[in-house]
Design a protein around this motif. Structure first.
Motif, mmCIF file in Angstrom:
data_model
loop_
_atom_site.group_PDB
_atom_site.id
_atom_site.type_symbol
_atom_site.label_atom_id
_atom_site.label_comp_id
_atom_site.label_asym_id
_atom_site.label_seq_id
_atom_site.Cartn_x
_atom_site.Cartn_y
_atom_site.Cartn_z
ATOM 1 N N SER A 26 52.596 34.218 37.671
ATOM 2 C CA SER A 26 51.772 33.582 36.656
ATOM 3 C C SER A 26 50.354 33.983 36.952
ATOM 4 C CB SER A 26 52.120 32.159 36.688
ATOM 5 O OG SER A 26 53.728 32.031 36.301
ATOM 6 N N GLU A 27 49.613 33.726 38.112
ATOM 7 C CA GLU A 27 48.356 33.998 38.389
ATOM 8 C C GLU A 27 47.851 35.335 37.997
ATOM 9 O OE1 GLU A 27 44.647 32.516 39.841
ATOM 10 O OE2 GLU A 27 46.456 31.324 39.651
ATOM 11 N N ILE A 28 48.651 36.425 38.361
ATOM 12 C CA ILE A 28 48.334 37.743 38.228
ATOM 13 C C ILE A 28 48.415 38.055 36.487
ATOM 14 C CG2 ILE A 28 49.326 40.070 38.418
ATOM 15 C CD1 ILE A 28 50.529 39.377 41.186
ATOM 16 N N LEU A 29 49.620 37.622 35.736
ATOM 17 C CA LEU A 29 49.656 37.722 34.390
ATOM 18 C C LEU A 29 48.381 37.111 33.720
ATOM 19 C CD1 LEU A 29 53.153 37.209 33.749
ATOM 20 C CD2 LEU A 29 51.992 39.340 33.821
ATOM 21 N N GLY A 30 48.120 35.982 34.257
ATOM 22 C CA GLY A 30 46.494 35.314 33.758
ATOM 23 C C GLY A 30 45.452 36.092 33.865
ATOM 24 N N PHE A 31 45.258 36.768 35.185
ATOM 25 C CA PHE A 31 44.271 37.945 35.368
ATOM 26 C C PHE A 31 44.293 38.975 34.368
ATOM 27 C CE2 PHE A 31 42.601 41.502 37.859
ATOM 28 C CZ PHE A 31 41.203 40.993 37.879
ATOM 29 N N LEU A 32 45.489 39.621 34.338
ATOM 30 C CA LEU A 32 45.734 40.719 33.513
ATOM 31 C C LEU A 32 45.276 40.591 31.897
ATOM 32 C CD1 LEU A 32 48.880 42.394 35.104
ATOM 33 C CD2 LEU A 32 46.489 42.931 35.534
ATOM 34 N N SER A 33 45.514 39.402 31.444
ATOM 35 C CA SER A 33 45.201 39.101 29.984
ATOM 36 C C SER A 33 43.936 39.374 29.577
ATOM 37 C CB SER A 33 45.627 37.528 29.697
ATOM 38 O OG SER A 33 44.925 36.548 30.416
ATOM 39 N N ARG A 34 42.843 39.176 30.733
ATOM 40 C CA ARG A 34 41.461 39.501 30.567
ATOM 41 C C ARG A 34 41.216 40.812 30.275
ATOM 42 N NH1 ARG A 34 38.198 35.200 32.021
ATOM 43 N NH2 ARG A 34 36.492 36.570 32.634
ATOM 44 N N PHE A 35 42.087 41.788 30.553
ATOM 45 C CA PHE A 35 41.908 43.023 30.389
ATOM 46 C C PHE A 35 43.020 43.959 29.784
ATOM 47 C CE2 PHE A 35 40.298 41.305 34.519
ATOM 48 C CZ PHE A 35 38.981 41.536 34.403
ATOM 49 N N PRO A 36 43.208 43.560 28.503
ATOM 50 C CA PRO A 36 44.461 43.862 27.749
ATOM 51 C C PRO A 36 44.295 45.598 27.567
ATOM 52 C CG PRO A 36 42.551 43.069 26.210
ATOM 53 C CD PRO A 36 42.337 42.665 27.625
ATOM 54 N N GLU A 37 43.122 46.322 27.745
ATOM 55 C CA GLU A 37 43.206 47.804 27.454
ATOM 56 C C GLU A 37 42.871 48.548 28.879
ATOM 57 O OE1 GLU A 37 39.870 48.856 24.763
ATOM 58 O OE2 GLU A 37 40.832 47.603 23.352
ATOM 59 N N ALA A 38 42.871 47.627 30.209
ATOM 60 C CA ALA A 38 42.877 48.254 31.250
ATOM 61 C C ALA A 38 43.790 47.479 32.253
ATOM 62 C CB ALA A 38 41.431 48.328 31.759
ATOM 63 N N SER A 70 39.842 34.755 42.169
ATOM 64 C CA SER A 70 38.772 34.188 42.085
ATOM 65 C C SER A 70 37.491 35.164 42.677
ATOM 66 C CB SER A 70 38.829 33.083 42.961
ATOM 67 O OG SER A 70 39.726 32.121 42.474
ATOM 68 N N LEU A 71 37.843 36.196 43.572
ATOM 69 C CA LEU A 71 36.646 36.937 44.046
ATOM 70 C C LEU A 71 36.349 38.029 43.081
ATOM 71 C CD1 LEU A 71 37.829 37.469 48.063
ATOM 72 C CD2 LEU A 71 35.650 36.208 47.051
ATOM 73 N N LEU A 72 37.366 38.260 42.430
ATOM 74 C CA LEU A 72 36.997 39.375 41.347
ATOM 75 C C LEU A 72 36.357 38.938 40.230
ATOM 76 C CD1 LEU A 72 40.224 41.404 41.664
ATOM 77 C CD2 LEU A 72 38.170 42.102 42.391
ATOM 78 N N LEU A 73 36.716 37.769 39.559
ATOM 79 C CA LEU A 73 36.189 37.089 38.633
ATOM 80 C C LEU A 73 34.577 36.767 38.837
ATOM 81 C CD1 LEU A 73 38.799 35.044 37.084
ATOM 82 C CD2 LEU A 73 38.063 37.015 36.123
ATOM 83 N N GLU A 74 34.339 36.289 40.326
ATOM 84 C CA GLU A 74 32.912 35.980 40.460
ATOM 85 C C GLU A 74 32.134 37.149 40.419
ATOM 86 O OE1 GLU A 74 33.095 34.104 44.326
ATOM 87 O OE2 GLU A 74 34.323 32.248 43.571
#
Length: 502
Positions: A26-38, A70-74
């Motif tokens: 679920s955490e991974i899918l939430g992160f991927l939703s920020r990058f629908p084209e990548a 969190s590190l990647l989003l920061e």
């Protein structure tokens, strides 16, 4: 997220030796939703970062995944908040103009099936072998592309290829004395590589049934096949940098390029219409990121009989004053100048070098951020790859065509032109006797992998055409009919525009 995406994530993590708990997924899918084209790049980036963690188990719960996310989003937030990635600074730092004589040159090794970068110094005046290499490099580039097309790839097991809906490519020498259906390469027109379908008869005559261009390869397939190879010349990017640029690009919806071709500086009406355009965009809430002026810059050809160089220099200075009078454009927009086929220069060969400094230095004194580049030239804008080419290709290709183009799919000449250069992976597949090319710099006209956008400055009618995902357009001849194009690179939206007389 769809079940297909869930399965893809689980499969990719399993290939790296990880098993995902529900909370981690679920955490991974939430992160991927920020990058629908990548999404694929984001998954690979997550996996690469996880590899650097000291994990107690290959069974992943939410904690390590959340830490990496969190590190990647920061890191992403830090990029967005930096001064160079906000407002006009974002556009300036994200835009890179590449001169043709700086384009990287690659040669394909058919044995290792890899492209190798040429690192030697290229001479302007090549020897006789350079001309042969020009044709060989074009052929090998298309041949390696064709070898991956599913319709022409040979089945793994020995069986009748006709059962698979495939065709077999055979060199001409191997067809002598054989019967049966084959596909072979041949010259449809001089300097144009085609596929001819037919049969080699016993008397040595090859009987052609159908003929066409080599099929195109999807850009993503080409890029993936040779990952890490910087064909375009804009610099190689890491997966992390690509994801960040995609995110920044998504927010650059207001960035716009204004593109004009045939800007005759010695024509009063042309300059009046140009003043109208500049004044109009000066008063917009967001000014264009880039103005592209493509030649010709004079209504008379700058050939051997032309002797008004000092006048042309003054006219460029006058244009500089005109632009400088629009303060917001001067401060926040960039200005790119690309020479046309009849502009001042050492010769009419391609690629053409930038306009001489003697002609442009007065303009540069008024507009310090003006860029004078070659023809063709390339622009890297975030992740977008854009090619600019100014040549009257439509007229010249139609004159050099040995037979009328098929009207089965389209009767539009511009669409035929776009299909020709994209399938040939070359901006100018004319005979060298019609359009000379510097032999050692023919790679400057290659368009492989296919760019996102191709701008074909031509004196013919203004046109735009989306072909197999490639945005192609001709801004028209500004001095003849006052047409131009407003282009939004992030959405690849083309606005065909014109200034009308009231």
């Amino acid at each position: 997220m769809s079940s297909a995406m869930r399965n893809k994530v689980q499969r990719k993590f399993k290939m790296r030796g990880y098993t995902l708990k529900i909370e981690a997924l679920s955490e991974i899918l939430g992160f991927l939703s920020r990058f629908p084209e990548a999404e694929d790049e984001a998954i690979e980036l997550l996996l690469d970062e996880l590899h650097h963690l000291s994990l107690k188990s290959s069974i992943l719960d939410k904690e390590p995944v959340h830490k990496v996310v969190s590190l990647l989003l920061e890191a992403e937030a830090a990029v967005e908040e930096s001064p160079t990635s906000s407002g006009c600074g974002s556009s300036a730092s994200a835009l890179r103009i590449i001169d043709a004589f700086d384009f990287p040159k690659f040669r394909y090794d058919p044995i290792k099936k890899l492209f190798h970068k040429y690192t030697g110094k290229l001479a302007i005046h090549g020897d006789a072998s350079a001309k042969a290499t020009l044709y060989r490099d074009r052929f090998v580039m298309l041949s390696q592309r064709l070898s991956r097309d599913p319709h022409f790839s040979k089945p793994v097991f020995d069986s009748d290829i006709s059962d698979y809906g495939r065709c077999q490519i055979s060199p001409i020498q191997s067809l002598v004395g054989q019967t049966g259906k084959r596909i072979t390469t041949g010259f449809f027109a001089e300097n144009t590589i085609v596929l001819a379908e037919g049969e080699m008869l016993l008397d040595g005559i090859f009987q052609v049934k159908t003929c066409g261009f080599p099929p195109l390869e999807d850009r993503e397939k080409s890029v993936t096949m040779f990952a890490g190879t910087d064909f375009f010349g804009g610099g190689s990017l890491t997966k992390e940098e690509t994801i960040r640029l995609v995110e920044l690009e998504r927010g650059a919806v207001n960035d716009m390029f204004i593109i004009l071709s045939d800007v005759w500086l010695d024509d009063e009406e042309t300059m009046e219409k140009l003043e109208t355009i500049l004044s109009g965009y000066e008063n917009e809430s967001v000014v264009p990121s880039l103005f592209v002026f493509m030649g010709n810059f004079c209504s008379h050809p700058c050939n051997l009989s032309f002797n008004s160089y000092s006048t042309l220099r003054l006219q460029f200075g006058k244009l500089g004053k005109l632009i400088a009078a629009h303060q917001r454009l001067k401060e926040h927009s960039r200005f790119l100048f690309i020479p046309g086929p009849d502009d001042i220069g050492p010769s009419n060969v391609l690629p053409r070098c930038s306009l001489p400094k003697y002609i442009t230095e007065e303009l540069q004194s008024h507009i310090p951020n003006a860029v004078f580049s070659s023809n063709p030239c390339r622009i890297k804008f975030y992740t977008q790859e854009i090619v600019f080419f100014r040549e009257d290709m439509l007229y010249r290709m139609r004159r050099s065509c040995l037979m009328p183009p098929s009207t089965e799919e389209t009767s539009d000449p511009f669409e035929h032109l776009v299909a020709t250069i994209t399938h040939q992976s070359h901006l100018c597949p004319l005979p060298l006797s019609v359009q000379p090319i510097i032999w050692n710099f023919d790679h400057c006209l290659h368009i492989y992998p296919t760019p996102h956008t191709i701008v074909l400055g031509d004196r013919s009618e203004q046109k735009a055409f989306k072909y197999t995902g490639i945005t192609c357009f001709n801004p028209g001849s500004f001095s003849n009919d006052f047409t131009f194009v407003a282009y939004r690179p992030c959405s690849q939206e083309v606005e065909l525009s014109a200034v009308y007389t009231s």
